[in-house]
Motif scaffolding. Structure first.
Motif, PDB file in Angstrom:
ATOM      1  N   PHE A  90       0.701  -1.091  -0.321  1.00  0.00           N
ATOM      2  CA  PHE A  90       0.139   0.121   0.186  1.00  0.00           C
ATOM      3  C   PHE A  90       1.201   1.257   0.156  1.00  0.00           C
ATOM      4  CE2 PHE A  90      -1.651   3.785   2.002  1.00  0.00           C
ATOM      5  CZ  PHE A  90      -3.215   3.476   1.569  1.00  0.00           C
ATOM      6  N   GLY A  91       0.370   2.275  -0.451  1.00  0.00           N
ATOM      7  CA  GLY A  91       1.376   3.812  -0.822  1.00  0.00           C
ATOM      8  C   GLY A  91      -0.100   4.918  -1.304  1.00  0.00           C
ATOM      9  N   TYR A  92      -0.666   5.713  -0.446  1.00  0.00           N
ATOM     10  CA  TYR A  92      -0.576   6.646  -0.661  1.00  0.00           C
ATOM     11  C   TYR A  92      -0.299   7.304  -2.048  1.00  0.00           C
ATOM     12  CZ  TYR A  92      -1.265   6.586   4.918  1.00  0.00           C
ATOM     13  OH  TYR A  92      -1.609   5.940   6.039  1.00  0.00           O
ATOM     14  N   ALA A  93       0.534   7.280  -2.307  1.00  0.00           N
ATOM     15  CA  ALA A  93       0.511   7.339  -4.377  1.00  0.00           C
ATOM     16  C   ALA A  93       0.900   5.851  -4.031  1.00  0.00           C
ATOM     17  CB  ALA A  93       1.947   8.509  -4.182  1.00  0.00           C
ATOM     18  N   PRO A  94       0.083   5.381  -5.652  1.00  0.00           N
ATOM     19  CA  PRO A  94       1.227   3.899  -5.724  1.00  0.00           C
ATOM     20  C   PRO A  94       1.590   3.983  -6.227  1.00  0.00           C
ATOM     21  CG  PRO A  94      -1.542   4.479  -6.968  1.00  0.00           C
ATOM     22  CD  PRO A  94      -0.754   6.308  -5.660  1.00  0.00           C
ATOM     23  N   SER A  95       2.862   5.085  -6.345  1.00  0.00           N
ATOM     24  CA  SER A  95       4.445   4.623  -7.110  1.00  0.00           C
ATOM     25  C   SER A  95       5.808   5.223  -5.756  1.00  0.00           C
ATOM     26  CB  SER A  95       4.742   6.000  -7.905  1.00  0.00           C
ATOM     27  OG  SER A  95       4.421   7.393  -7.468  1.00  0.00           O
ATOM     28  N   SER A  96       5.048   5.334  -4.491  1.00  0.00           N
ATOM     29  CA  SER A  96       5.549   5.503  -3.150  1.00  0.00           C
ATOM     30  C   SER A  96       5.088   5.024  -2.319  1.00  0.00           C
ATOM     31  CB  SER A  96       5.951   6.800  -3.105  1.00  0.00           C
ATOM     32  OG  SER A  96       6.138   7.741  -3.970  1.00  0.00           O
TER      33      SER A  96
END
Length: 605
Positions: free
Chosen positions: A370-376
């Motif tokens: 999981f990431g709040y921004a998919p790339s991070s």
């Protein structure tokens, strides 16, 4: 460089899209008026009867002047009868205008109350990611100020369209009945009115949009400062925050003044046009009377109608600013209504039913990413399994992913990859209302509402007996404190429970858990800001509420989790160590570093 034609095409596409959205917003809001169709029909009838009675008055005076006074007939009985008729239709006009206004207010306020109710319900269902992106001040403006503007549409703009539009049509009818030539001269001003309205339209809309946007920022700034007033005073930021407030306030004032200037210029232009039309009619009518082609009574009635002719036009144009403001508010509210929560309840065919009394509380994080921004990604790959009734402590430095883990279990956000399961059921297949009944959360800063202690424990659910609340408070050790308050369980708490200590607020949140009896309990830094003595009280309460429940404890103080069945050590979103306190110390790894650092900090205190 793009050609001018391409730029124009793109601009037209954006404009058409905006118009389409505005139409959708308007249609959506107007749909709320459908249940009140009969009320609006009654409003129309009342308006027709009231306006007709009002417009008959100049015609009655015309009859008295031309048919009697101008011919030298001074019949007192006839004049008295006409005066009586005049008085009667005045009373009829008053009565139906009164009914019309009351019916419209009832319908308008009912519509807006329903919009406000649905808007608040929709906002409360939005995912947490939505509140990460939207400023709280904007939402406050939407629920309060924007809905009030829409109320003005139904109670002012719609009234003007019905009443003044009907008045305009009837005045034109009476003017043509009196003298068609003068009526056609009077109507020559209408194209000029249309041109002025078209020229002002875009400028007025832009002025309203700027004002609403600046008001939203001002409200947001005020809400933010009131919430953080303690911090502002502690760091002596009063002057700086006052300076920033003045900037927002000045910006809003400038936007308001621009709006006022636009409205004054718009309305005064119509006043000038109305006076020019009156002068034209008086001059042409006077010449006609002089040449005996028009009677004096006709000219009197015509000048009365021409004055009234521009009153509804002026009223309608004055409501143009309210209509523009309403369209901006409708767009803003429709933007919220058209935003769907990212976290959705399962489709009926996927829906799983988990009853609280039959749920064991087994929890599995299966290779969660999981990431709040998919790339991070905050959590790159987590595989964690909790047995039913197990107490697991989660420790790690700030940013290790501890709180994110809890947000995922509560399904405030959905995982990017992998799954989270309760009793082998994917939480995405469990309705959110049922999931939040299964999972109880005690946060670092427990939130208390304005209301009684009793209602804060049972969260305003009157079906929960008072005795059950009192028993829950006894079990967590807060009953005696409550009974020392002036009105006991009926004592009123202010917003966020000011007047209570951090420990007392936390114990009340523990009592909530005892009342609602979730199968899985989460404590998110629940003892982080407590002194040692209060922490011991909370620890005792924790032993009570965690009994028989699967418990996850996110801890800043390692002493909180030392007696857990298992401790999970997180670093950079990964579980780097796992075991009991003694096992982790024996590993001489990352947990030992955290423990020694915490021990040293405690000794320095």
């Amino acid at each position: 460089m793009p050609s001018s034609s391409a730029t124009a095409t793109a601009g037209n596409a954006v404009s058409n899209e905006q118009k389409s959205k505005s139409f959708a917003a308007f249609k959506h809001v107007v749909n709320y008026a459908k249940p009140h169709k009969l009320t609006f029909a009654a409003i129309f009838v009342c308006a027709l009867l009231g306006i007709s009675a009002d417009l008959l008055q100049p015609y009655l005076v015309k009859i008295v002047i031309d048919d009697h006074l101008a011919k030298g007939k001074a019949e007192f009985g006839f004049i008295a009868m006409m005066a009586g008729i005049y008085l009667t239709i005045s009373l009829i006009s008053f009565l139906f205008t009164y009914l019309q206004n009351n019916l419209l207010q009832f319908a308008g306020q009912s519509i807006v109350a329903k919009i406000r109710k649905d808007l608040f319900r929709h906002i409360s269902k939005m995912s947490m990611s939505y509140f990460d992106k939207i400023h709280r001040g904007s939402l406050v403006t939407n629920v309060s100020s924007d809905t009030e503007t829409i109320s003005q549409f139904f109670t002012q703009v719609l009234l003007s369209l019905i009443r003044d539009g009907m008045t305009l049509v009837l005045i034109i009818y009476f003017m043509f009945r009196l003298d068609a030539t003068l009526a056609w001269y009077s109507l020559t001003i209408l194209p000029v009115i249309g041109l002025v309205a078209f020229m002002f339209r875009r400028y007025l809309r832009q002025a309203y949009q700027v004002t609403r946007s600046r008001l939203s920022r001002l409200i947001g700034f005020i809400a933010e400062n009131l919430s953080g007033m303690g911090l502002i005073q502690a760091f002596r930021q009063e002057e700086e925050q006052t300076r920033r407030f003045n900037e927002h306030n000045q910006s809003y004032w400038e936007g308001n003044m621009r709006e006022v200037r636009a409205n004054v210029l718009f309305n005064r232009t119509f006043d000038i046009l109305g006076n020019l039309a009156l002068v034209l009619v008086v001059w042409l009518g006077g010449m006609a009377v002089f040449h005996k082609s028009v009677e004096v009574g006709v000219l009197y009635a015509f000048t009365s109608y021409i004055r009234q002719f521009f009153q509804p036009i002026n009223q309608i144009t004055m409501q143009w600013n309210t209509f523009q403001s309403t369209m901006v508010s409708m767009d803003r509210i429709w933007k919220i209504f058209s935003t769907e929560p990212e976290v959705q309840d399962p489709l009926p065919e996927r829906k799983a039913e988990l009853r609280v009394e039959k749920t064991r509380g087994k929890v599995d994080f299966d290779h969660v990413t999981f990431g709040y921004a998919p790339s991070s990604p905050v959590i790159p790959d987590l595989d964690l399994h909790l047995s039913a009734g197990e107490m697991v402590g989660i420790v790690g430095t700030t940013g290790a992913g501890k709180s994110t883990l809890i947000s995922l279990l509560n399904r405030f956000y959905d995982v990017n990859r992998g799954s989270i399961r309760i009793d082998d059921v994917d939480i995405r297949d469990i309705p959110q209302q049922q999931l939040h009944r299964l999972v109880g959360l005690i946060q670092q800063e427990p939130f208390l509402f304005s209301g009684s202690v009793l209602d804060n424990v049972r969260l305003f659910q009157d079906d929960i007996p008072r005795e059950q609340v009192m028993e829950a408070c006894r079990q967590v050790g807060v009953h005696d404190m409550i009974m020392r308050m002036p009105q006991g369980y009926d004592s009123q708490l202010s917003e966020r429970g000011s007047g209570l200590s951090a420990g007392e607020r936390q114990l009340i949140s523990f009592a909530r858990i005892m009342v609602f009896e979730p199968r899985i309990l989460i404590l998110d830094e629940a003892t982080a800001h407590l002194d040692s003595q209060t922490e011991q009280l909370v620890q005792n309460a924790l032993q009570t509420v965690s009994e028989g429940r699967t418990t996850l404890i996110i801890a800043h103080r390692l002493s909180t989790v030392m007696h857990a069945d298992r401790i999970l050590v997180m670093k950079d979103g990964r579980a780097v160590e796992e075991g009991t306190h003694d096992e982790l110390i024996a590993m001489h790894g990352y947990y030992e570093q955290l423990f020694n650092h915490a021990k040293q900090a405690s000794e320095e205190e």
